[in-house]
Design an enzyme around this catalytic site. Structure first.
Site, PDB file in Angstrom:
ATOM      1  N   MET A  14      74.644  29.861  24.654  1.00 25.90           N
ATOM      2  CA  MET A  14      74.774  28.793  23.659  1.00 25.90           C
ATOM      3  C   MET A  14      73.853  27.635  24.038  1.00 25.90           C
ATOM      4  O   MET A  14      74.064  26.961  25.039  1.00 25.90           O
ATOM      5  CB  MET A  14      76.229  28.349  23.561  1.00 25.90           C
ATOM      6  CG  MET A  14      77.162  29.477  23.125  1.00 25.90           C
ATOM      7  SD  MET A  14      78.875  28.972  22.852  1.00 25.90           S
ATOM      8  CE  MET A  14      78.720  28.089  21.288  1.00 25.90           C
ATOM      9  N   SER A  15      72.826  27.448  23.211  1.00 25.50           N
ATOM     10  CA  SER A  15      71.832  26.403  23.477  1.00 25.50           C
ATOM     11  C   SER A  15      72.236  25.061  22.906  1.00 25.50           C
ATOM     12  O   SER A  15      71.585  24.052  23.177  1.00 25.50           O
ATOM     13  CB  SER A  15      70.486  26.808  22.879  1.00 25.50           C
ATOM     14  OG  SER A  15      70.578  26.812  21.458  1.00 25.50           O
ATOM     15  N   GLY A  16      73.281  25.049  22.086  1.00 24.89           N
ATOM     16  CA  GLY A  16      73.641  23.830  21.376  1.00 24.89           C
ATOM     17  C   GLY A  16      73.091  23.791  19.964  1.00 24.89           C
ATOM     18  O   GLY A  16      73.420  22.909  19.179  1.00 24.89           O
ATOM     19  N   GLY A  17      72.252  24.765  19.628  1.00 25.88           N
ATOM     20  CA  GLY A  17      71.670  24.827  18.297  1.00 25.88           C
ATOM     21  C   GLY A  17      72.503  25.663  17.343  1.00 25.88           C
ATOM     22  O   GLY A  17      73.462  26.333  17.737  1.00 25.88           O
ATOM     23  N   VAL A  18      72.096  25.650  16.081  1.00 28.91           N
ATOM     24  CA  VAL A  18      72.859  26.342  15.050  1.00 28.91           C
ATOM     25  C   VAL A  18      72.765  27.856  15.221  1.00 28.91           C
ATOM     26  O   VAL A  18      73.734  28.579  14.961  1.00 28.91           O
ATOM     27  CB  VAL A  18      72.387  25.908  13.642  1.00 28.91           C
ATOM     28  CG1 VAL A  18      70.936  26.322  13.381  1.00 28.91           C
ATOM     29  CG2 VAL A  18      73.295  26.468  12.557  1.00 28.91           C
ATOM     30  N   ASP A  19      71.633  28.366  15.686  1.00 27.40           N
ATOM     31  CA  ASP A  19      71.443  29.812  15.761  1.00 27.40           C
ATOM     32  C   ASP A  19      72.412  30.465  16.753  1.00 27.40           C
ATOM     33  O   ASP A  19      73.086  31.449  16.424  1.00 27.40           O
ATOM     34  CB  ASP A  19      69.998  30.140  16.148  1.00 27.40           C
ATOM     35  CG  ASP A  19      69.002  29.732  15.077  1.00 27.40           C
ATOM     36  OD1 ASP A  19      69.379  29.740  13.887  1.00 27.40           O
ATOM     37  OD2 ASP A  19      67.858  29.399  15.425  1.00 27.40           O
ATOM     38  N   CYS A 108      60.720  31.829  30.481  1.00 28.21           N
ATOM     39  CA  CYS A 108      62.134  31.446  30.530  1.00 28.21           C
ATOM     40  C   CYS A 108      63.018  32.608  30.067  1.00 28.21           C
ATOM     41  O   CYS A 108      64.054  32.893  30.668  1.00 28.21           O
ATOM     42  CB  CYS A 108      62.377  30.213  29.677  1.00 28.21           C
ATOM     43  SG  CYS A 108      64.052  29.559  29.801  1.00 28.21           S
ATOM     44  N   CYS A 206      60.770  22.454  26.622  1.00 24.45           N
ATOM     45  CA  CYS A 206      61.954  21.643  26.917  1.00 24.45           C
ATOM     46  C   CYS A 206      61.710  20.592  27.988  1.00 24.45           C
ATOM     47  O   CYS A 206      62.352  19.544  27.981  1.00 24.45           O
ATOM     48  CB  CYS A 206      63.137  22.526  27.295  1.00 24.45           C
ATOM     49  SG  CYS A 206      62.917  23.460  28.832  1.00 24.45           S
TER      50      CYS A 206
END
Length: 365
Positions: A14-19, A108, A206
């Protein structure tokens, strides 16, 4: 045996984004027992940046935690900052200092996301690692090999940055967004009232969100990259550049040269600290050599194959023939390509299937 024990277990990156949030929800709907994890890769205060449009910032961690709470799934933040510094940031600097153009997002994925997360999943008895990438993973019934395919949303397809996935990794990776379009993903997030339903996609590397790579490198290393000579194609001095690492092959803007016609960066000599400029037609090369190759749909290359290829993330694929070569492969495009650059990835396709890919080492006209 209880129903919970029968459930496949999925680790959601979970990157914090919507995807990645919608990927988590889709896996939960598919009956998986989900655990959310965010990798802390950098610390904003260390880099002196807020990280607003990057991934893995403090704000992203908060957003991921809130979505996990709303879905009622366990959530953890795991700290990989030391490894990220060594494997991604320091390599990024080495490639730039050697005159190449690095691709840290691909590194990454290779060294951090899938390697570390699969090991974390193993340690916690979890079956699959799930990300929000727009690509598809399928198994070829005829050969048994796992295939990486393009996402159906051509504008969002991320197969290019996943070409390093191994057979072992592909067998345990799930990409639930591969058959969806971005508009559908946002609609799902809005219906679920996810906090990040309208959040902008991350745009930058990033750890360099202001795009000033050279300043970041100087701050990080304590080095100063000195000015040097701009040369024309004949080797004559035509001006002074501000440090060779500040320029990329194909660059036109920001050169500060008045030469009567547009000129582009055509070559760099890092030892001599020179940058050669010339007309745009000097940028085109037809032959690309690659090493650090990963094959996906085939176990290896034994004979020439017709393919299409990309030498940049969102480039339209170009027809070519790939040949086996010592340490990797040689790719001959049907038509010369603009500025294929050492350090970048070249990814090979057959239809919507990723054949494999590698890192560009050199190019020829």
């Amino acid at each position: 045996m209880t129903e919970t024990q029968n459930q496949p277990k999925a680790l959601i990156a979970m990157s914090g984004g919507v995807d990645s949030s919608v990927a988590a929800w889709l896996m939960q709907q598919a009956g998986c027992e989900c655990t959310g994890v965010t990798m802390r890769l950098t610390r904003n205060e260390t880099l002196g940046q807020s990280g607003f449009h990057t991934c893995c910032s403090e704000r992203d961690i908060e957003d991921a935690a809130e979505v996990a709470f709303a879905m009622d799934i366990p959530y953890e933040v795991v700290d990989f900052t030391a490894d990220f510094r060594e494997k991604i940031i320091e390599k990024f600097i080495r490639v730039y200092e050697a005159g190449g153009t690095p691709n840290p997002c691909i590194d990454c994925n290779k060294y951090m996301k899938f390697d570390h997360l699969l090991r974390w999943a193993d340690a916690h008895g979890i079956d699959y690692v799930v990300t929000g990438h727009y690509a598809r993973v399928e198994q070829d019934e005829a050969t048994g090999r796992w295939l990486l395919k393009k996402g159906l949303d051509e504008g969002k397809d991320q197969s290019y940055v996943l070409y390093n996935l191994t057979q072992e990794q592909l067998a345990r990776v799930r990409l639930p967004l591969g058959g969806l379009h971005k508009t559908e993903v946002r609609e799902i997030a809005e219906k679920r009232h996810f906090i990040n339903a309208r959040k902008h996609d991350s745009q930058d590397i990033c750890f360099v969100p202001d795009r000033d790579y050279a300043k970041f490198m100087e701050d990080f290393t304590g080095k100063h990259y000195p000015p040097g000579d701009f040369l024309d194609e004949n080797g004559s001095r035509v001006g002074t550049h501000q440090g060779a690492v500040r320029y990329t092959i194909g660059q036109r803007k920001g050169l500060g040269l008045a030469m009567g016609a547009p000129v582009y960066v055509c070559a760099k000599d890092m030892q001599a600290n020179t940058v050669t400029v010339g007309p745009e037609d000097a940028l085109f090369d037809r032959v690309v050599y690659a090493d650090e190759v990963n094959w996906i749909s085939v176990p290896g290359l034994t004979e020439p194959l017709r393919v299409t290829a990309r030498t940049r993330y969102h480039q339209v694929e170009q027809p070519a023939t790939v040949f086996p070569a010592e340490g990797g492969f040689r790719l001959e495009f049907d038509q010369p390509q603009r500025a294929p650059t050492p350090g970048q990835a070249v990814v090979l396709y057959q239809g919507d299937v990723v054949l494999g890919g590698g890192t560009i080492t050199s190019v020829e006209r």
